[in-house]
Design an enzyme around this catalytic site. Structure first.
Site, mmCIF file in Angstrom:
data_model
loop_
_atom_site.group_PDB
_atom_site.id
_atom_site.type_symbol
_atom_site.label_atom_id
_atom_site.label_comp_id
_atom_site.label_asym_id
_atom_site.label_seq_id
_atom_site.Cartn_x
_atom_site.Cartn_y
_atom_site.Cartn_z
ATOM 1 N N HIS A 48 -9.743 4.906 -1.935
ATOM 2 C CA HIS A 48 -8.346 4.475 -1.809
ATOM 3 C C HIS A 48 -8.223 2.953 -1.765
ATOM 4 O O HIS A 48 -7.513 2.365 -2.607
ATOM 5 C CB HIS A 48 -7.700 5.130 -0.588
ATOM 6 C CG HIS A 48 -6.347 4.570 -0.252
ATOM 7 N ND1 HIS A 48 -5.273 4.658 -1.109
ATOM 8 C CD2 HIS A 48 -5.901 3.889 0.843
ATOM 9 C CE1 HIS A 48 -4.225 4.071 -0.560
ATOM 10 N NE2 HIS A 48 -4.585 3.589 0.619
ATOM 11 N N HIS A 72 -7.088 -3.139 4.044
ATOM 12 C CA HIS A 72 -5.769 -2.882 4.630
ATOM 13 C C HIS A 72 -5.729 -1.698 5.597
ATOM 14 O O HIS A 72 -4.852 -1.636 6.462
ATOM 15 C CB HIS A 72 -4.722 -2.695 3.522
ATOM 16 C CG HIS A 72 -4.775 -1.364 2.840
ATOM 17 N ND1 HIS A 72 -5.637 -1.091 1.800
ATOM 18 C CD2 HIS A 72 -4.070 -0.215 3.047
ATOM 19 C CE1 HIS A 72 -5.457 0.154 1.395
ATOM 20 N NE2 HIS A 72 -4.518 0.716 2.128
ATOM 21 N N GLU A 76 -5.946 0.055 11.088
ATOM 22 C CA GLU A 76 -5.175 1.246 11.468
ATOM 23 C C GLU A 76 -6.057 2.475 11.676
ATOM 24 O O GLU A 76 -5.816 3.273 12.586
ATOM 25 C CB GLU A 76 -4.135 1.533 10.386
ATOM 26 C CG GLU A 76 -3.182 2.659 10.734
ATOM 27 C CD GLU A 76 -2.166 2.900 9.627
ATOM 28 O OE1 GLU A 76 -1.640 4.019 9.569
ATOM 29 O OE2 GLU A 76 -1.916 1.986 8.820
ATOM 30 N N ASP A 77 -7.087 2.627 10.850
ATOM 31 C CA ASP A 77 -7.855 3.876 10.839
ATOM 32 C C ASP A 77 -9.247 3.797 11.463
ATOM 33 O O ASP A 77 -9.918 4.821 11.580
ATOM 34 C CB ASP A 77 -7.995 4.382 9.394
ATOM 35 C CG ASP A 77 -6.655 4.769 8.789
ATOM 36 O OD1 ASP A 77 -5.702 4.990 9.565
ATOM 37 O OD2 ASP A 77 -6.555 4.832 7.552
ATOM 38 N N ASP A 139 -0.634 0.056 -2.126
ATOM 39 C CA ASP A 139 -1.069 1.145 -1.237
ATOM 40 C C ASP A 139 -0.199 2.383 -1.441
ATOM 41 O O ASP A 139 -0.687 3.508 -1.597
ATOM 42 C CB ASP A 139 -0.990 0.649 0.212
ATOM 43 C CG ASP A 139 -1.201 1.759 1.230
ATOM 44 O OD1 ASP A 139 -2.202 2.485 1.123
ATOM 45 O OD2 ASP A 139 -0.353 1.902 2.137
ATOM 46 N N ASP A 259 21.640 7.481 -25.345
ATOM 47 C CA ASP A 259 20.833 6.259 -25.466
ATOM 48 C C ASP A 259 19.499 6.416 -24.730
ATOM 49 O O ASP A 259 19.159 5.655 -23.845
ATOM 50 C CB ASP A 259 21.595 5.034 -24.962
ATOM 51 C CG ASP A 259 22.176 5.236 -23.568
ATOM 52 O OD1 ASP A 259 22.146 6.372 -23.083
ATOM 53 O OD2 ASP A 259 22.645 4.255 -22.972
#
Length: 721
Positions: A48, A72, A76-77, A139, A259
Site C-alpha cells: 500500500h 504515512h 497510525e498503525d 492514499d 454530448d
C-alpha cells in the site's frame, strides 16, 4: 507489486540530483515497521505505501513528499511516533506524515464526529503545507482501487466520504485524473447497478463511435494544417460519474445524452486557442449557451481552457476543449504541475503555502479556514464543507470594481456575507447592474452588485432555501439557532417543572441548589441551559431527567455512567424488530423516511422530528444536508429482522408481449413483493416501468436488479434515489 527502483527511477526523470537516499531509507523503515502485516487482499501491507509513493512520483512531487507517502501509515498503525520520524527523516517529512495521520487515539461520541475531526485536522495541516493533501489523495485513491476486499457496509461509508470530500478536494487542486477516477470508483460501490449498466452502455458506445472519433480528429487536423496551426487532437468518451450526474440532474436516459464525446485540441499559444475556436465555430454551429472562456477567467483551481459544444458531423453534439500545452499540464496534474518545492526565504520549509501568487491560488482554502473556526459542531462543519466544495464559480464585481469569486448560483445574500458578516445580517435588498432585484436572484459572471442594508433587518430562515456559500449558511443558522435555542430552553424548563410537580420534585429549587447541574453532567450537558435545550429538542424525555433528579435528591444508587432506565410494561418497550441502534435517545417513535427509503445495509442517520420521533434517512439523502446538525443522531443497523422494506426501482425494456409478466414472475422468484407501479411506453418501442417493491435488505435488492437486467429485453434496472 511496485518496486522501489521504479519509484526512484521516476523521481530521477524529473529532478536533477535527487536525494534518493531519503526515499530508500524511508522504504526500508516502512518495510520493517509493517513487516508481517497483510492487507485484506492478502498482499503484504508494504504494497500500500509503495503504491501511494508511486502515485506521488507519477505526479512529479519532491523527495520529501514521496518519502512521506512511504511512511504515512507508520505512526497510525505501528508503534512509531512523529518524533521518531522527525529524528530519522527530518521535520519536513514528519510534518507531512503527522498531517496525514488520523486522530485515532482519541475517543469520539460517534463515527460522524470522528470523521469530522479528522477532516478538520487535514484542512488545518494542508493550509500549512498543501503536500499533506497530495499524500492523502494518493492514499485514498489506492484504498479505493482495493475497496473490493472490504465489507459492503464499509465500502459504502468510505465511498460516500470520498465522493463528499476527497474528490471535490482533488477538483479544487486541479487534479483531474485523480478526481475522475475517484468519482467513478465511488459510483461503483455506491450505486453498483448504475455503474455496471453505464459501463456496458459506454463500452458499446465506444465500439460504435470509434470510427466517428477518428473521422472528427481527421477533420480538425486537416483544418489546423490548412491554417498552419500546430496542434494535437484527442477524442474521448466522458467518464461514468459525469454521465450519471447529467442523467440525474436533467432526468435523462442514457440514449438521451447527446454530448458523450469530447475533443481536446492542444496548441502552442493563447492566440492560437482563440484562432482555433473561431475556425471551429465557422465549421460547425455552436450550441447557444454552451461556450465558456476559462482562459480569460480561470477556475479557482487554476484550470484554463476554452469550452464549446457544437453540432458536429452527422448532427452529433460534441464538446471541444482548446488549450495550450502548459494549460493541459495544469489541467491534468493541477497544483502538482506548478507547485515549487524549494526554500522561500530563510527558515521557510519547502511546500509551505507562501507568496502572494500562491496565496491567491488557495483563497478557497483560506475561506474554509475562516468559517471552520466558527463551527464548534463537527457535523455542521462537515455539512458546510460538503456544500462548499462542490460548487463551480461565478465572478462578480463590487461597486468599487473589486472582483468577488462566488459559487455558481450564488445570490445577493451570498455576496453580502462575502463582503462582511454584518452586511449579510442586515441585508435588506440588492441592485444588480443598477436594477433592484429579489434577494434570491442568481448572480451571473460579470454582474455588478450593490447591497442595501437596514439595521432593523435580521437573517430569515427562508434565505437558507437559496444561499450557496458555507459562510452565509453558517451565519444564518447561527442566528436562527440562537432564537430557537431560547425557545427550546424555555420549553425544556417548562416541561421539566411540569414533570417535577408530578413526582413531587421542585425543579427550580434543584436548579438553584446545584442538584440539577449534577444531573445535567450525567446527560453529557455542560450547563443547565444545555440540558433545557436537550429536553426542548426532545433528545431526552422530561420524565427520564426528573427520575434521575429524584434519585439524586433521595440518595438512590444508580449507574452513574448513563441516565437511569426504568422498567416499562412489555407492550411499551421499543420493539426489537426495528433492528436499530440509536445513540442518545430513549423510547422514541421511529419511522423510515419515504424520500430515500433506507434498507438494512445502507449507511443511515437519524433526525429528531418534533412531534414525530426519530426519522431514519439514508446518509446520502439530499434532505440530510439541510437538517439542523444538533438534531441529527448516530444510527446503525443492529441485527435487523427480516421484514419487508419499501424501495423504488425503475426498469427500462422493449415493449414486447408478456414482458410485464416475465418481470413480475422473476420478482416473485426472488421473493420481492410489488406494492405499487406505473407504466409508460415511448414511440421508439421501449417501456418504462417504475415499481415500489418490498425487500429485506440491500443485498437482496441488488441481486434482484442484476437478475432483471439479465433478461434479453431489459436495458436498464436501477434503484431510484
Amino acid at each position: 507489486m511496485i518496486r522501489i527502483n521504479e519509484i526512484t527511477d521516476l523521481i530521477s526523470s524529473y529532478i536533477d540530483k535527487p536525494d534518493l537516499d531519503l526515499v530508500q531509507r524511508a522504504y526500508i523503515f516502512a518495510a520493517q515497521a509493517h513487516d508481517g502485516v497483510v492487507r485484506r487482499s492478502g498482499e503484504p501491507y508494504i504494497s500500500h505505501p509503495m503504491n501511494v509513493a508511486h502515485l506521488l512520483a507519477k505526479m512529479q512531487l519532491d523527495e520529501a513528499t514521496v518519502a512521506a507517502g512511504l511512511l504515512h501509515d507508520t505512526v497510525e498503525d505501528t508503534d512509531t511516533t512523529v518524533d521518531e520520524i522527525e529524528e530519522l527523516f527530518g521535520e519536513e517529512v514528519a510534518d507531512i506524515v503527522d498531517g496525514v495521520t488520523k486522530i485515532s487515539k482519541m475517543q469520539f461520541e460517534s463515527r460522524a464526529v470522528a470523521q469530522a475531526e479528522n477532516i478538520r485536522k487535514l484542512i488545518l495541516a494542508m493550509a500549512e503545507d498543501i503536500r499533506v493533501l497530495m499524500v492523502k489523495l494518493a492514499d485514498r485513491l489506492h484504498n479505493m482501487r482495493t475497496l473490493e476486499f472490504m465489507k459492503s457496509f464499509k465500502q459504502q461509508l468510505i465511498a460516500e466520504e470520498t465522493l463528499d470530500i476527497y474528490a471535490p478536494l482533488a477538483n479544487r487542486l486541479g487534479l483531474h485524473r485523480i478526481k475522475t477516477e475517484l468519482e467513478d470508483l465511488c459510483l461503483k460501490y455506491l450505486k453498483p447497478d448504475v455503474y455496471e449498466q453505464l459501463q456496458e452502455a459506454v463500452s458499446e458506445h465506444r465500439a460504435a463511435g470509434g470510427e466517428y472519433i477518428e473521422k472528427v480528429i481527421e477533420i480538425i487536423n486537416d483544418m489546423l494544417a490548412r491554417n498552419k496551426i500546430k496542434g494535437n487532437v484527442h477524442g474521448r468518451t466522458k467518464h461514468l460519474h459525469s454521465i450519471h450526474v447529467k442523467m440525474e440532474q436533467q432526468n435523462l436516459m442514457f440514449d438521451q445524452i447527446y454530448d458523450l464525446i469530447a475533443f481536446r485540441i492542444i496548441v502552442g499559444s493563447i492566440k492560437d486557442c482563440y484562432a482555433v475556436l473561431g475556425l471551429i465555430h465557422a465549421m460547425w454551429k455552436p450550441v447557444t449557451g454552451r461556450f465558456k472562456d476559462y482562459i480569460s477567467i480561470p477556475k479557482a483551481n487554476m484550470y484554463q481552457s476554452l469550452h464549446s459544444t457544437v453540432i458536429g458531423p452527422e448532427g452529433e453534439r460534441i464538446e471541444v476543449q482548446i488549450r495550450t500545452d502548459e494549460m493541459h499540464k495544469v489541467a491534468e496534474y493541477g497544483v502538482a504541475a506548478h507547485w515549487q518545492y524549494k526554500e522561500v526565504g530563510k527558515g521557510r520549509k519547502a511546500g509551505r503555502t507562501s507568496g502572494t501568487r500562491d496565496a491567491e491560488r488557495f483563497t478557497w482554502l483560506r475561506q474554509i479556514m475562516d468559517w471552520q473556526r466558527e463551527l464548534s459542531d463537527p457535523r455542521e462543519f462537515m455539512a458546510s464543507l460538503r456544500f462548499d466544495l462542490f460548487q463551480e464559480e461565478v465572478y462578480v464585481f463590487t461597486p468599487n470594481g473589486d472582483i468577488k469569486e462566488l459559487p455558481e448560483g450564488a445570490t445577493p445574500v451570498d455576496f453580502a456575507y462575502s463582503i462582511h458578516s454584518e452586511v449579510g445580517d442586515h441585508c435588506a435588498g440588492a441592485k444588480i447592474n443598477g436594477r433592484i432585484v429579489p434577494l434570491h436572484m442568481p448572480l451571473k459572471n460579470g454582474d455588478s452588485v450593490e447591497i442595501i442594508t437596514d439595521n432593523h433587518r435580521n437573517p430569515s430562515r427562508d434565505w437558507l432555501k437559496f444561499v450557496k456559500t458555507a459562510k452565509a449558511r453558517t451565519r444564518i443558522k447561527q442566528y436562527i439557532r440562537t432564537v430557537e435555542r431560547e425557545r427550546s430552553m424555555a420549553l425544556g424548563r417548562e416541561l421539566l417543572e411540569k414533570e417535577g410537580r408530578r413526582y413531587g420534585v421542585n425543579v427550580q429549587k434543584a436548579a438553584k441548589d446545584g442538584d440539577l447541574l449534577k444531573v445535567a453532567g450525567l446527560f453529557n450537558s455542560g450547563s443547565l441551559e444545555d440540558l433545557y435545550c436537550q429536553v426542548g429538542f426532545s433528545r431526552f424525555t422530561p420524565r427520564k431527567v426528573v427520575k434521575r433528579l429524584y434519585a439524586e435528591l433521595n440518595g438512590e444508587t444508580l449507574d452513574m455512567r448513563k441516565p437511569a432506565e426504568t422498567k416499562e410494561p412489555e407492550d411499551r418497550k421499543k420493539p426489537k424488530s426495528e433492528g436499530l441502534n440509536i445513540s442518545g435517545v430513549d423510547n422514541m417513535l421511529v419511522r423510515f423516511a419515504s424520500c430515500c427509503n433506507p434498507l438494512p445495509g445502507d449507511p443511515i442517520v437519524g433526525y429528531i422530528t418534533r412531534g414525530r420521533g426519530v426519522t431514519i434517512h439514508r446518509h446520502s439523502c439530499h434532505n440530510v444536508r439541510n437538517f439542523e446538525p444538533e438534531r441529527l443522531l448516530t444510527v446503525t443497523w443492529e441485527g435487523a429482522e427480516e421484514k419487508p422494506y419499501p424501495v423504488n426501482i425503475r426498469i427500462k425494456c422493449r415493449n414486447e408481449l408478456g414482458m410485464l409478466a416475465k418481470i413480475s414472475s422473476l420478482l416473485t422468484e426472488q421473493h420481492v413483493n410489488i406494492t405499487a407501479g406505473t407504466f409508460s411506453s415511448s414511440v421508439d418501442g421501449t417501456s418504462l416501468l417504475e415499481f415500489t417493491v418490498e425487500v429485506k435488505d440491500l443485498d437482496q435488492l441488488y441481486a434482484t436488479l442484476k437478475k432483471v437486467k439479465s433478461l434479453n429485453a431489459v436495458s436498464e434496472a436501477l434503484r431510484l434515489s
